[in-house]
Scaffold this active site. Sequence first.
Site, PDB file in Angstrom:
ATOM      1  N   GLY A  28      20.057 -16.642  -3.378  1.00 44.89           N
ATOM      2  CA  GLY A  28      19.735 -17.107  -4.715  1.00 44.89           C
ATOM      3  C   GLY A  28      18.924 -18.381  -4.626  1.00 44.89           C
ATOM      4  O   GLY A  28      18.819 -19.008  -3.564  1.00 44.89           O
ATOM      5  N   TYR A  29      18.368 -18.771  -5.761  1.00 50.33           N
ATOM      6  CA  TYR A  29      17.480 -19.936  -5.822  1.00 50.33           C
ATOM      7  C   TYR A  29      18.090 -21.011  -6.704  1.00 50.33           C
ATOM      8  O   TYR A  29      18.283 -20.809  -7.893  1.00 50.33           O
ATOM      9  CB  TYR A  29      16.091 -19.519  -6.313  1.00 50.33           C
ATOM     10  CG  TYR A  29      15.430 -18.656  -5.272  1.00 50.33           C
ATOM     11  CD1 TYR A  29      14.676 -19.232  -4.265  1.00 50.33           C
ATOM     12  CD2 TYR A  29      15.669 -17.289  -5.221  1.00 50.33           C
ATOM     13  CE1 TYR A  29      14.127 -18.466  -3.259  1.00 50.33           C
ATOM     14  CE2 TYR A  29      15.128 -16.516  -4.215  1.00 50.33           C
ATOM     15  CZ  TYR A  29      14.362 -17.106  -3.243  1.00 50.33           C
ATOM     16  OH  TYR A  29      13.834 -16.346  -2.231  1.00 50.33           O
TER      17      TYR A  29
END
Length: 156
Positions: A28-29
Site C-alpha cells: 500500500g501507499y
Amino acid sequence: MAYEIERKFLVDGDFKHLASSSTYIVQGYVFRNDSKCVRVRIKGDKGYVTIKSSVSDSGFTRNEWEYEIPAHQVNEMLRICEPGVIEKTRYIVNYKNLVVEVDEFYGDNEGLLLAEIELTCESQQFEKPDFLGKEVTGDPRYYNSELSRNPYCNWR
C-alpha cells in the site's frame, strides 16, 4: 544515493515454467504523487518501507531507498494507507545474466502481467526473453502506485 534503473514490459507468453521462485506480495501507499511515493509492503513473511522519487524523464531511473521493518508494523500501516492495496505474486526468472521479475496481479488488477528488468545503467543492452511483449517503461499507468489509484479493471 540509491538508484533503481529498470525497464518494464507487458508479458505476452508463458513464463512460469522458467521461474526459479515466486513470492506473494501485498503493498500500500502511505503517500503518492506524480513524482514520489512512500510504500509499505509485505513480501513473503518480511516487511519493508520504500521511498521512491523520479530522477529522469525517461522513466528508467528513480531514487529508491528500501528498509526492512517488522511485518506486523506493515500490517498496521496498511490500515492508514491511501485506498487501493496492490496484491500480486512475483516470479523470478533468470535469463542470460538478467533477473526478470514478473508480477501477476490480483483483485482490481486481475489479468495484468508486468515484467521488470533491473539494469546497471540506462544504456545497458540486453536480449529480451520471448515471453516479453510491448515495452511500457515510462508509462505511468503501469506504475504500481498508479495501479493502486486507477486499477487495470477500470481501463476497459
